[in-house]
Write an enzyme that holds these catalytic residues in place. Structure first.
Site, PDB file in Angstrom:
ATOM      1  N   ASP A 269      47.710  28.467  23.295  1.00 20.60           N
ATOM      2  CA  ASP A 269      47.069  29.172  22.191  1.00 20.60           C
ATOM      3  C   ASP A 269      45.552  28.997  22.227  1.00 20.60           C
ATOM      4  OD1 ASP A 269      47.160  30.518  19.502  1.00 20.60           O
ATOM      5  OD2 ASP A 269      46.273  28.605  18.907  1.00 20.60           O
ATOM      6  N   HIS A 272      39.905  29.217  23.967  1.00 19.95           N
ATOM      7  CA  HIS A 272      38.472  29.183  23.668  1.00 19.95           C
ATOM      8  C   HIS A 272      38.157  28.141  22.592  1.00 19.95           C
ATOM      9  CE1 HIS A 272      40.564  32.433  21.513  1.00 19.95           C
ATOM     10  NE2 HIS A 272      39.862  32.053  20.458  1.00 19.95           N
ATOM     11  N   GLU A 306      45.915  32.282  26.077  1.00 17.04           N
ATOM     12  CA  GLU A 306      45.289  33.225  25.161  1.00 17.04           C
ATOM     13  C   GLU A 306      43.809  32.870  25.142  1.00 17.04           C
ATOM     14  OE1 GLU A 306      45.056  34.626  20.496  1.00 17.04           O
ATOM     15  OE2 GLU A 306      45.686  32.597  21.026  1.00 17.04           O
ATOM     16  N   ASP A 331      43.447  40.983  25.549  1.00 14.92           N
ATOM     17  CA  ASP A 331      43.229  41.599  24.239  1.00 14.92           C
ATOM     18  C   ASP A 331      42.586  42.977  24.366  1.00 14.92           C
ATOM     19  OD1 ASP A 331      44.353  39.528  22.855  1.00 14.92           O
ATOM     20  OD2 ASP A 331      42.463  38.621  22.229  1.00 14.92           O
ATOM     21  N   GLN A 401      47.999  40.446  16.129  1.00 14.35           N
ATOM     22  CA  GLN A 401      47.460  41.765  15.817  1.00 14.35           C
ATOM     23  C   GLN A 401      48.227  42.450  14.691  1.00 14.35           C
ATOM     24  OE1 GLN A 401      44.636  42.310  17.023  1.00 14.35           O
ATOM     25  NE2 GLN A 401      44.673  40.752  18.620  1.00 14.35           N
ATOM     26  N   VAL A 402      49.482  42.083  14.498  1.00 15.14           N
ATOM     27  CA  VAL A 402      50.254  42.584  13.351  1.00 15.14           C
ATOM     28  C   VAL A 402      50.030  41.679  12.143  1.00 15.14           C
ATOM     29  CG1 VAL A 402      52.555  43.079  12.446  1.00 15.14           C
ATOM     30  CG2 VAL A 402      52.000  43.668  14.819  1.00 15.14           C
TER      31      VAL A 402
END
Length: 622
Positions: A269, A272, A306, A331, A401-402
């Protein structure tokens, strides 16, 4: 303090059963002068731990009943759960429980894993996929997912979080499968059953922060740092003083999931938020350890990141200055498709208007490779040139995104049925590794909202306030669902009965056909490709091998287009046309064989795509 002893290399943090049936308790607590093991058997029993090097403490217990519970006491003060607890049956504040993970009877000895080139991921949330919301309740659904063509189920985080309802990113015990999901042995049953059905299992793990409630790691040692900040909580100490043992804790955690639970991949996850400015990045060290484990076990194991960085170093080999991570979410793919289909242009979607972002992403893997981003107000990313398409996992929906929309609407609630088919086509027929979000394949209409079940009233209110303020900044005028309300959770549960109703049944059949085509045409295999914009609303994706070429034409406009394609002159076979009546489309079924003239006029219905195949004749056959 007891005399220090050298820590054996083979020992693992937490409570582990040894070959002689005794139990070893190993704890890293460099801040503590003394540590006691509080066994909750009988009227309670306290055993001192011996001091080892580097801040470790250890106790050996000769006999211990299965399911025994315990706490640690540091310097004679209050009871605390084990940071490496294998199970928290009473939740984040309760005692830890010993678990003999070696006692499980695995039947997957011949399992070798799944190559990324032939993978199709399916992201799901354990708590909302079934009414029961447990690991065991997922098992009856495995044959259906395998029949759909899914190769890899990706579980959102299952590490113990507060209460029974959470996305999983508030986990505070990285080694303990969630109690309300069924705990450790139930998770082993799920992975074992998945392998029996030919399905790989991936697990989402969070190594950038821990949740706030039930997080006792700071009492034990410098797990966190104030040198860096994350939006979700304290940053983890991967490069400061005493960070070697923190790194060990999380690398050992990855090995634990992959070896003790037989997971095939870990999704990392938000990397960054993993800050490490040391000479050897934590991710590179983690990848090296996973590669060694994969070789030792003789099966494919993958790390998938991610990342918000668009930094190709994450994916490139160490020989080329990279970390060697196997793949990452793109993304840019999602944002490009979403913007084209919904016309939304707020927030980061403002950077993805028109066809160029999608065309560039289909060609390279992501769009932003060093150019200026208006949303970020700076240049963003670097070039992914030369990377295999299997390095990029793409989707048109996922939990972020949802769920990070104010009302949690899925695409099925935002766009037309024809557009849903187009989204499916561009994702599943892309050169990349596709990922579906649970229920997408039949057009699930239930939202996926953000939900919690914290026990701390101040934290509950802080989360509520934060959600309201976040969406007020985006101009959202409706009521933001309360994350703490049980209704927010329950309305996010899937309604599997929709699969038997129209148009959901046709959409499911459409997904099955797309996956079948992807498999038959070996679309995950690297092959030369070109992408071309056709006017302002359509694009052409060409792929070619020694024996055939494929042409995918997509119309993202809300009106029909006629395309002049002289370079497609010749005889073609239709593999699928999304606007065909057989897929509840607006047109009569297109002929299965097409001969295009040099003029090459092709008619595409609004929000549709057409996939054509042309067999290449060899000189011997001419």
């Amino acid at each position: 303090m007891l005399p220090t002893k050298v820590l054996a290399k083979h020992t693992r943090v937490g409570a582990n059963r040894l070959p002689d049936a005794s139990w070893e308790f190993l704890l890293w607590a460099p801040k503590a002068r003394s540590v006691s093991l509080h066994l909750l058997r009988g009227s309670g029993e306290f055993l001192p731990l011996e001091g080892l090097t580097n801040g470790y403490h250890r106790a050996i217990v000769e006999t211990l009943e299965p399911g025994s519970e315990y706490f640690y006491q540091l310097d004679g003060e209050r009871d605390l759960p084990d940071p490496a607890s294998r199970y928290q049956p009473q939740g984040v504040h309760g005692p830890s429980q010993v678990v003999d993970l070696d006692a499980f009877n695995w039947t997957d000895n011949n399992w070798k894993g799944t190559a990324l080139e032939r993978s199709i991921f399916y992201e799901l949330h354990v708590g909302t996929y079934t009414p029961e919301g447990t690991f065991d309740a997922l098992i009856p659904h495995l044959p259906e997912l395998a029949a759909l063509g899914i190769t890899t189920i990706e579980l959102m985080p299952v590490a113990q979080f507060p209460g029974p309802r959470n996305w999983g990113y508030d986990g505070v015990y990285p080694y303990a499968p969630q109690n309300s999901y069924g705990g450790p042995v139930a998770l082993q049953r799920l992975v074992n059953a998945a392998h029996q059905h030919g399905l790989s299992l991936a697990l989402d793990v969070v190594y950038n922060h821990l949740g706030p409630e039930g997080n006792y790691l700071s009492a034990y040692g410098p797990y966190f740092t104030d040198r860096y900040k994350t939006p979700w909580g304290q940053a983890i100490n991967f490069d400061g003083a005493e960070s070697d043992e923190v790194r060990r804790f999380f690398i050992e955690n990855a090995m634990y999931w992959l070896e003790d639970y037989h997971f095939d991949a870990l999704r990392l996850d938000a990397i960054h938020g993993i800050y490490d400015f040391g000479a050897r990045h934590f991710l590179a060290e983690l990848k090296s350890a996973v590669a060694d484990l994969s070789q030792r076990l003789g099966r494919k194991i993958h790390l998938i990141a991610e990342s918000d960085l668009n930094d190709s170093r994450i994916l490139r080999d160490p020989e080329h200055g990279g970390y060697g991570i196997d793949a990452q979410w793109s993304d840019d793919f999602h944002h490009s498709v979403h913007t084209l289909l919904t016309r939304e242009n707020m927030g980061y979607y403002a950077d993805f208007e028109g066809l160029p972002p999608l065309a560039s992403t289909l060609q390279d893997g992501w769009f932003y490779s060093g150019q200026h981003s208006n949303f970020r107000k700076r240049r963003h990313g670097n070039s992914p040139a030369g990377l295999s398409p299997a390095k990029f996992v793409v989707c048109n929906q996922n939990h972020d995104q949802v769920g990070n929309r104010a009302a949690g609407e899925r695409l099925a609630s935002l766009i037309s049925f024809e557009a849903l088919k187009l989204a499916a086509g561009i994702t599943l027929l892309s050169p990349f590794v596709p990922m579906l979000f649970m229920g997408e394949e039949y057009g699930e209409t239930a939202p996926f909202q953000y939900f919690t079940s914290h026990g701390d009233p101040e934290l509950v209110e802080a989360v509520r306030r934060g959600r309201r303020e976040e969406f007020a900044a985006f101009g959202w005028e409706g009521r933001v669902p309360d994350p703490q309300e049980e209704q927010t959770f329950s309305c996010s549960s899937l309604n599997h009965s929709l699969k038997a109703e129209e148009p959901h049944r046709t959409l499911l059949r459409f997904y099955e056909q797309l996956i079948r085509i992807r498999d038959e045409q070996e679309l995950g295999t690297p092959m030369p490709r070109t992408v071309r914009e056709l006017g302002g609303c359509a694009l052409l994706l060409m792929r070619q091998s020694a024996s055939r070429q494929l042409a995918m034409l997509c119309n993202f406009a809300e009106f029909p287009v006629t395309l002049n394609m002289p370079d497609l002159a010749g005889r073609w076979t239709k593999l699928i046309y999304s606007a065909d009546a057989s897929w509840n489309g607006p047109e009569q079924n297109l002929a299965s064989e097409l001969t295009l003239s040099k003029v090459g006029e092709l008619h595409l219905s609004p929000r549709s795509f057409l996939l054509l195949e042309q067999i290449q004749r060899t000189p011997e056959a001419m």
